[in-house]
Design a protein around this motif. Structure first.
Motif, PDB file in Angstrom:
ATOM      1  N   GLN A  53       0.911  -1.145  -0.205  1.00 52.17           N
ATOM      2  CA  GLN A  53       0.082   0.071   0.109  1.00 52.17           C
ATOM      3  C   GLN A  53       0.909   1.464  -0.141  1.00 52.17           C
ATOM      4  O   GLN A  53       0.583   2.202  -0.781  1.00 52.17           O
ATOM      5  CB  GLN A  53      -0.866  -0.113   1.104  1.00 52.17           C
ATOM      6  CG  GLN A  53      -1.840  -1.150   1.519  1.00 52.17           C
ATOM      7  CD  GLN A  53      -2.788  -1.028   2.594  1.00 52.17           C
ATOM      8  OE1 GLN A  53      -2.344  -1.019   3.674  1.00 52.17           O
ATOM      9  NE2 GLN A  53      -4.201  -1.041   2.401  1.00 52.17           N
ATOM     10  N   VAL A  54       2.115   1.281   0.948  1.00 53.80           N
ATOM     11  CA  VAL A  54       2.724   2.446   0.922  1.00 53.80           C
ATOM     12  C   VAL A  54       3.449   2.772  -0.309  1.00 53.80           C
ATOM     13  O   VAL A  54       3.418   3.565  -0.925  1.00 53.80           O
ATOM     14  CB  VAL A  54       3.768   2.374   2.262  1.00 53.80           C
ATOM     15  CG1 VAL A  54       4.715   3.227   2.111  1.00 53.80           C
ATOM     16  CG2 VAL A  54       2.894   2.293   3.521  1.00 53.80           C
ATOM     17  N   VAL A  55       4.075   1.693  -0.736  1.00 50.81           N
ATOM     18  CA  VAL A  55       4.782   1.729  -2.120  1.00 50.81           C
ATOM     19  C   VAL A  55       3.919   2.337  -3.293  1.00 50.81           C
ATOM     20  O   VAL A  55       4.442   3.135  -4.150  1.00 50.81           O
ATOM     21  CB  VAL A  55       5.716   0.543  -2.547  1.00 50.81           C
ATOM     22  CG1 VAL A  55       6.294   0.554  -3.815  1.00 50.81           C
ATOM     23  CG2 VAL A  55       6.811   0.331  -1.321  1.00 50.81           C
ATOM     24  N   ASN A  56       2.880   1.730  -3.268  1.00 53.92           N
ATOM     25  CA  ASN A  56       1.765   2.143  -4.376  1.00 53.92           C
ATOM     26  C   ASN A  56       1.054   3.528  -4.367  1.00 53.92           C
ATOM     27  O   ASN A  56       1.006   3.924  -5.416  1.00 53.92           O
ATOM     28  CB  ASN A  56       0.815   0.869  -4.704  1.00 53.92           C
ATOM     29  CG  ASN A  56       1.431  -0.583  -5.274  1.00 53.92           C
ATOM     30  OD1 ASN A  56       2.710  -0.243  -5.761  1.00 53.92           O
ATOM     31  ND2 ASN A  56       0.763  -1.441  -4.971  1.00 53.92           N
ATOM     32  N   ASN A  57       0.684   3.754  -3.142  1.00 53.92           N
ATOM     33  CA  ASN A  57       0.096   5.062  -3.126  1.00 53.92           C
ATOM     34  C   ASN A  57       0.522   6.015  -2.189  1.00 53.92           C
ATOM     35  O   ASN A  57      -0.084   7.045  -2.307  1.00 53.92           O
ATOM     36  CB  ASN A  57      -1.371   4.560  -2.321  1.00 53.92           C
ATOM     37  CG  ASN A  57      -1.921   3.192  -3.240  1.00 53.92           C
ATOM     38  OD1 ASN A  57      -2.042   3.407  -4.246  1.00 53.92           O
ATOM     39  ND2 ASN A  57      -2.436   1.994  -2.308  1.00 53.92           N
TER      40      ASN A  57
END
Length: 195
Positions: free
Chosen positions: A186-190
């Motif tokens: 989630q962090v890396v993508n968003n």
């Protein structure tokens, strides 16, 4: 215009200006490709930042440390008072904002307690994003300032709820690691700035 980091801050500023915009917190791209260094050896490693500006955290942490003594290794950083140091396996200087230092802590779980005041609700999720980018499972206070979609375990600020959440993570290490992987994705993508 006024630019703020969270909807709670925008609400707090309502009436000060006609043009208030929310620009949510993001991580620098250096947080995007951190190595997965966690070794599943020995006792689980639980970490927590100690902040002198949040005095309620210290009594909670010392209760948890005493209750789980011998079962886990405690890794603390920040403004760690002398009375907590003997209970910790490791004490570090503040590692927030330093991705290499944060990932080198090699943690299984990070505790992220926050107060219930307006300051915390408007602070944004920066520390949660950093923990997630490192691939750590996160247990955090259930406050309105935290994005609802992040894969963290949310608890009320009581000793029993924190202890129950920690024991749930320790009781199913595989599920805890899966949750950490979801949070990292989630962090890396968003939540990382692009160019």
């Amino acid at each position: 215009r006024i630019i703020v980091a969270t909807p709670a801050m925008a609400e707090a500023c309502a009436g000060l200006h006609q043009d208030i915009r929310v620009l949510e917190t993001r991580l620098d791209s250096k947080w995007k490709n951190l190595p997965d260094v966690r070794q599943a050896l020995g006792n689980p490693r639980i970490g927590c930042a100690i902040d002198a500006a949040q005095p309620f955290i210290q009594p909670l942490i010392i209760e948890l440390m005493q209750t789980l003594d011998g079962q886990v290794e405690w890794i603390l950083w920040g403004d760690v008072p002398e009375y907590l140091r003997p209970l910790a396996s490791e004490v570090h200087d503040d590692v927030h904002g330093k991705c290499d230092a944060m990932v080198s802590l090699n943690l299984d779980i990070v505790l992220a307690p926050q107060g219930l005041g307006r300051t915390d609700e408007g602070a944004g999720p920066l520390h949660l994003l950093q923990y997630g980018a490192c691939g750590y499972s996160v247990i955090g206070s259930d406050i309105t300032g935290c994005p609802g979609d992040l894969a963290i375990t949310r608890v009320a600020n009581t000793r029993d709820q924190w202890l129950e959440a920690i024991n749930d993570h320790l009781g199913d290490r595989h599920a805890s690691r899966q949750q950490a992987a979801r949070l990292r994705e989630q962090v890396v993508n968003n939540w990382v700035f692009d160019d």
